[in-house]
Design a protein around this motif. Structure first.
Motif, PDB file in Angstrom:
ATOM      1  N   LEU A  99       0.839  -1.209   0.000  1.00  0.00           N
ATOM      2  CA  LEU A  99       0.000   0.000   0.000  1.00  0.00           C
ATOM      3  C   LEU A  99       0.875   1.260   0.000  1.00  0.00           C
ATOM      4  CD1 LEU A  99      -3.312   0.531   1.853  1.00  0.00           C
ATOM      5  CD2 LEU A  99      -1.580   2.313   2.000  1.00  0.00           C
ATOM      6  N   GLY A 100       1.922   1.241   0.817  1.00  0.00           N
ATOM      7  CA  GLY A 100       2.824   2.399   0.869  1.00  0.00           C
ATOM      8  C   GLY A 100       3.528   2.604  -0.464  1.00  0.00           C
ATOM      9  N   GLY A 101       3.925   1.500  -1.097  1.00  0.00           N
ATOM     10  CA  GLY A 101       4.577   1.599  -2.402  1.00  0.00           C
ATOM     11  C   GLY A 101       3.639   2.206  -3.432  1.00  0.00           C
ATOM     12  N   PHE A 102       2.359   1.832  -3.351  1.00  0.00           N
ATOM     13  CA  PHE A 102       1.378   2.374  -4.304  1.00  0.00           C
ATOM     14  C   PHE A 102       1.107   3.855  -4.017  1.00  0.00           C
ATOM     15  CE2 PHE A 102      -3.171   2.612  -5.907  1.00  0.00           C
ATOM     16  CZ  PHE A 102      -2.799   2.691  -7.245  1.00  0.00           C
ATOM     17  N   ALA A 103       0.992   4.195  -2.717  1.00  0.00           N
ATOM     18  CA  ALA A 103       0.774   5.605  -2.352  1.00  0.00           C
ATOM     19  C   ALA A 103       1.936   6.449  -2.873  1.00  0.00           C
ATOM     20  CB  ALA A 103       0.653   5.739  -0.831  1.00  0.00           C
ATOM     21  N   ALA A 104       3.162   5.973  -2.670  1.00  0.00           N
ATOM     22  CA  ALA A 104       4.338   6.723  -3.119  1.00  0.00           C
ATOM     23  C   ALA A 104       4.372   6.810  -4.650  1.00  0.00           C
ATOM     24  CB  ALA A 104       5.613   6.056  -2.601  1.00  0.00           C
ATOM     25  N   SER A 105       4.006   5.728  -5.320  1.00  0.00           N
ATOM     26  CA  SER A 105       4.100   5.685  -6.783  1.00  0.00           C
ATOM     27  C   SER A 105       3.090   6.604  -7.456  1.00  0.00           C
ATOM     28  CB  SER A 105       3.867   4.254  -7.291  1.00  0.00           C
ATOM     29  OG  SER A 105       4.748   3.374  -6.660  1.00  0.00           O
ATOM     30  N   THR A 106       2.025   6.971  -6.716  1.00  0.00           N
ATOM     31  CA  THR A 106       0.961   7.774  -7.330  1.00  0.00           C
ATOM     32  C   THR A 106       0.931   9.207  -6.807  1.00  0.00           C
ATOM     33  OG1 THR A 106      -0.465   6.693  -5.685  1.00  0.00           O
ATOM     34  CG2 THR A 106      -0.610   5.897  -7.944  1.00  0.00           C
ATOM     35  N   PHE A 107       1.500   9.471  -5.637  1.00  0.00           N
ATOM     36  CA  PHE A 107       1.440  10.829  -5.070  1.00  0.00           C
ATOM     37  C   PHE A 107       2.293  11.771  -5.925  1.00  0.00           C
ATOM     38  CE2 PHE A 107       2.696  14.254  -2.200  1.00  0.00           C
ATOM     39  CZ  PHE A 107       1.454  14.632  -1.705  1.00  0.00           C
ATOM     40  N   LYS A 108       1.684  12.822  -6.422  1.00  0.00           N
ATOM     41  CA  LYS A 108       2.356  13.776  -7.329  1.00  0.00           C
ATOM     42  C   LYS A 108       3.091  13.042  -8.464  1.00  0.00           C
ATOM     43  CE  LYS A 108       2.908  17.495  -3.928  1.00  0.00           C
ATOM     44  NZ  LYS A 108       1.888  18.462  -4.399  1.00  0.00           N
ATOM     45  N   GLY A 110       4.441  10.267  -8.373  1.00  0.00           N
ATOM     46  CA  GLY A 110       5.510   9.367  -7.951  1.00  0.00           C
ATOM     47  C   GLY A 110       6.598  10.017  -7.120  1.00  0.00           C
ATOM     48  N   ILE A 111       6.699   9.578  -5.858  1.00  0.00           N
ATOM     49  CA  ILE A 111       7.837   9.984  -5.027  1.00  0.00           C
ATOM     50  C   ILE A 111       8.629   8.720  -4.690  1.00  0.00           C
ATOM     51  CG2 ILE A 111       6.613  11.990  -4.069  1.00  0.00           C
ATOM     52  CD1 ILE A 111       6.272  10.396  -1.441  1.00  0.00           C
ATOM     53  N   LYS A 112       9.842   8.903  -4.208  1.00  0.00           N
ATOM     54  CA  LYS A 112      10.696   7.742  -3.920  1.00  0.00           C
ATOM     55  C   LYS A 112      10.278   7.071  -2.616  1.00  0.00           C
ATOM     56  CE  LYS A 112      14.519   9.287  -6.654  1.00  0.00           C
ATOM     57  NZ  LYS A 112      15.761  10.001  -6.750  1.00  0.00           N
ATOM     58  N   TYR A 113      10.522   5.775  -2.534  1.00  0.00           N
ATOM     59  CA  TYR A 113      10.214   5.067  -1.289  1.00  0.00           C
ATOM     60  C   TYR A 113      11.229   3.965  -1.010  1.00  0.00           C
ATOM     61  CZ  TYR A 113       7.994   1.148  -3.849  1.00  0.00           C
ATOM     62  OH  TYR A 113       7.754   0.066  -4.656  1.00  0.00           O
ATOM     63  N   ILE A 114      11.344   3.667   0.292  1.00  0.00           N
ATOM     64  CA  ILE A 114      12.243   2.604   0.770  1.00  0.00           C
ATOM     65  C   ILE A 114      11.382   1.608   1.549  1.00  0.00           C
ATOM     66  CG2 ILE A 114      14.070   2.107   2.478  1.00  0.00           C
ATOM     67  CD1 ILE A 114      15.340   4.812   1.748  1.00  0.00           C
ATOM     68  N   ASN A 115      11.612   0.314   1.346  1.00  0.00           N
ATOM     69  CA  ASN A 115      10.875  -0.699   2.117  1.00  0.00           C
ATOM     70  C   ASN A 115      11.742  -1.266   3.238  1.00  0.00           C
ATOM     71  OD1 ASN A 115       8.485  -0.609   0.690  1.00  0.00           O
ATOM     72  ND2 ASN A 115       9.042  -2.251  -0.722  1.00  0.00           N
ATOM     73  N   ILE A 116      11.167  -1.315   4.428  1.00  0.00           N
ATOM     74  CA  ILE A 116      11.795  -2.061   5.534  1.00  0.00           C
ATOM     75  C   ILE A 116      10.785  -3.132   5.954  1.00  0.00           C
ATOM     76  CG2 ILE A 116      12.954  -1.947   7.765  1.00  0.00           C
ATOM     77  CD1 ILE A 116      13.373   1.007   7.393  1.00  0.00           C
ATOM     78  N   PRO A 117      10.858  -4.314   5.305  1.00  0.00           N
ATOM     79  CA  PRO A 117       9.876  -5.368   5.597  1.00  0.00           C
ATOM     80  C   PRO A 117      10.123  -5.974   6.979  1.00  0.00           C
ATOM     81  CG  PRO A 117      11.522  -6.149   4.034  1.00  0.00           C
ATOM     82  CD  PRO A 117      11.813  -4.703   4.254  1.00  0.00           C
ATOM     83  N   THR A 118       9.046  -6.187   7.709  1.00  0.00           N
ATOM     84  CA  THR A 118       9.185  -6.633   9.105  1.00  0.00           C
ATOM     85  C   THR A 118       8.685  -8.065   9.329  1.00  0.00           C
ATOM     86  OG1 THR A 118       7.051  -5.654   9.612  1.00  0.00           O
ATOM     87  CG2 THR A 118       8.985  -4.283  10.010  1.00  0.00           C
ATOM     88  N   THR A 119       8.207  -8.730   8.274  1.00  0.00           N
ATOM     89  CA  THR A 119       7.848 -10.151   8.400  1.00  0.00           C
ATOM     90  C   THR A 119       8.727 -10.949   7.447  1.00  0.00           C
ATOM     91  OG1 THR A 119       6.198 -10.069   6.625  1.00  0.00           O
ATOM     92  CG2 THR A 119       5.415  -9.618   8.871  1.00  0.00           C
ATOM     93  N   LEU A 120       8.855 -12.252   7.735  1.00  0.00           N
ATOM     94  CA  LEU A 120       9.653 -13.092   6.827  1.00  0.00           C
ATOM     95  C   LEU A 120       8.998 -13.127   5.441  1.00  0.00           C
ATOM     96  CD1 LEU A 120      12.076 -14.959   6.457  1.00  0.00           C
ATOM     97  CD2 LEU A 120      10.686 -16.853   7.314  1.00  0.00           C
ATOM     98  N   LEU A 121       7.663 -13.191   5.436  1.00  0.00           N
ATOM     99  CA  LEU A 121       6.938 -13.235   4.159  1.00  0.00           C
ATOM    100  C   LEU A 121       7.245 -11.996   3.307  1.00  0.00           C
ATOM    101  CD1 LEU A 121       4.694 -14.966   2.677  1.00  0.00           C
ATOM    102  CD2 LEU A 121       3.054 -13.356   3.594  1.00  0.00           C
ATOM    103  N   SER A 122       7.220 -10.836   3.926  1.00  0.00           N
ATOM    104  CA  SER A 122       7.476  -9.626   3.131  1.00  0.00           C
ATOM    105  C   SER A 122       8.961  -9.494   2.805  1.00  0.00           C
ATOM    106  CB  SER A 122       6.950  -8.372   3.828  1.00  0.00           C
ATOM    107  OG  SER A 122       7.512  -8.223   5.101  1.00  0.00           O
ATOM    108  N   GLN A 123       9.839 -10.028   3.651  1.00  0.00           N
ATOM    109  CA  GLN A 123      11.273  -9.942   3.342  1.00  0.00           C
ATOM    110  C   GLN A 123      11.623 -10.756   2.103  1.00  0.00           C
ATOM    111  OE1 GLN A 123      14.078 -10.572   6.518  1.00  0.00           O
ATOM    112  NE2 GLN A 123      13.335  -8.811   7.654  1.00  0.00           N
ATOM    113  N   VAL A 124      11.032 -11.968   1.995  1.00  0.00           N
ATOM    114  CA  VAL A 124      11.438 -12.824   0.873  1.00  0.00           C
ATOM    115  C   VAL A 124      10.542 -12.660  -0.347  1.00  0.00           C
ATOM    116  CG1 VAL A 124      12.541 -14.554   2.337  1.00  0.00           C
ATOM    117  CG2 VAL A 124      10.131 -14.845   1.720  1.00  0.00           C
ATOM    118  N   ASP A 125       9.430 -11.920  -0.193  1.00  0.00           N
ATOM    119  CA  ASP A 125       8.536 -11.817  -1.349  1.00  0.00           C
ATOM    120  C   ASP A 125       8.013 -10.395  -1.589  1.00  0.00           C
ATOM    121  OD1 ASP A 125       7.078 -12.577  -3.548  1.00  0.00           O
ATOM    122  OD2 ASP A 125       5.383 -13.334  -2.410  1.00  0.00           O
TER     123      ASP A 125
END
Ligand code: GLY
Length: 356
Positions: A99-108, A110-125
């Motif tokens: 959701l954050g990636g989509f918000a960043a990709s569409t706001f004005k 497109g703005i830049k974003y960094i992911n810090i995944p906090t679950t194993l599922l989000s880290q590997v996928d």
């Protein structure tokens, strides 16, 4: 498409400083959900580059992956004075990074974003590979774009906060990556119990961290070849066509299952099809099946559910028209995308899973 920097974190604060400093930005925003605000934000709130970050928080779990949460993020960016040169850090599981990636990709636009995944599922996928989006009209990930984050920070610190179910859920995607890769990779995965990480043994944690690195490298290799999923990226759907059908049936019957569990069960079903249709070696199939049954148990259904499960498979968003396509394997790493299966073959797959 630009390249995404996937960083195996040694010291979280140092890596965060480096990742943030590598981006030119005016204002910094940090998105969490209510859970990661409580459990994960304290791990980075003291890092100097985070001082002054504007916090945005949305509800936790997939039921909040909605247009309303997205609007809340857009509004918070606007009210917080975000410009086209602002930076958003997504701190959370797949729901937050999607959701954050989509918000960043569409706001004005497109703005830049960094992911810090906090679950194993989000880290590997979820956090790797640039798929962003929200659920809409009752369908998962219905609205979204492909857009890579600037970087992804994979930190073991967060894995220590996970329970067994969430560790196993992420591990199912790692099993998938092992199957898409090579024998040694899969053998190592099948000899490891991810829940032992909770015992606090540093060597075991290190082993998982190294396996996460190998797993993500498989995904990165595939995404680099086909970022927008016109061909080989479909390999990453292994286990997911049957898995999504199980997830959808479970949701309809109010039986909550974690995504990775459904993928693990889906892997058994799709390896069965792989063995029957593509000559996948039956000994490897049975090794994976034994592992999945031991750690993930079984999803129970009976014959009266077949029509519904087949309905879900037919309407999987990766399928077109009435054909039922799967990603199958001829062997470990021998990927066969777009394998069309008949209703009879799927009935046999459902029989096999139910009876064994
Ligand atoms: N989760 C599969 C992919 O990123 O393509």
């Amino acid at each position: 498409m630009k390249k995404q920097d996937v960083i195996m974190v040694d010291t979280l604060s140092d890596c965060l400083i480096k990742a943030v400093s590598a981006v030119n930005f005016d204002r910094l925003f940090c998105l969490t959900d209510t859970t990661t605000l409580q459990l994960c934000w304290p791990l980075i709130s003291d890092v100097p580059v985070m001082q002054g970050a504007v916090m945005i928080t949305i509800g936790a779990t997939d039921k909040n992956k909605t247009i309303e949460s997205l609007m809340h993020v857009w509004e918070s960016l606007q009210k917080g004075g975000a410009t086209r040169h602002s930076l958003l850090i997504n701190l959370g599981g797949g729901m937050v990074t999607d959701l954050g990636g989509f918000a960043a990709s569409t706001f004005k636009r497109g703005i830049k974003y960094i992911n810090i995944p906090t679950t194993l599922l989000s880290q590997v996928d979820a956090s790797v590979g640039g798929k962003t989006g929200i659920n809409f009209g009752g369908l998962k990930n219905e609205i979204g774009v492909f857009n890579l984050s600037e970087s992804v920070l994979l930190a073991p610190d967060f894995l220590r906060t996970l329970d067994d179910d969430n560790l196993l859920s992420g591990y199912a995607e790692m099993l998938k990556h092992g199957l898409l890769d090579r024998q040694e990779h899969l053998t190592e995965l099948l000899a490891f119990d991810p829940t032992t990480v909770r015992g606090g043994d540093v060597a075991i944690e290190q082993q998982l961290v190294q396996m996460v690195g190998r797993s993500v490298a498989v995904k990165e290799r595939i995404v680099e070849e086909d970022p927008t999923e016109h061909g080989i990226r479909k390999a990453l759907n292994l286990g997911h066509t049957a898995g999504h059908a199980i997830e959808s049936l479970a949701m309809e019957e109010n039986r909550m299952v974690l995504h990775g569990y459904a993928v693990a069960w889906g892997l058994i079903m799709e390896l069965y099809l792989s063995a029957v249709k593509c000559g996948f070696p039956s000994d490897v199939f049975h090794q994976v099946e034994t592992y999945v049954r031991e750690y993930y148990g079984k999803f129970h259904y009976d014959c009266k559910h077949y029509d519904r499960l087949i309905d879900f498979i037919r309407h999987d968003k990766k399928n077109v028209g009435e054909t039922m396509n799967f990603t199958l394997l001829g062997g470990i790493g021998d990927i066969r995308i777009n394998q069309s299966c008949s209703k009879e073959e799927i009935d046999q797959m459902l029989d096999y899973y139910r009876e064994n």
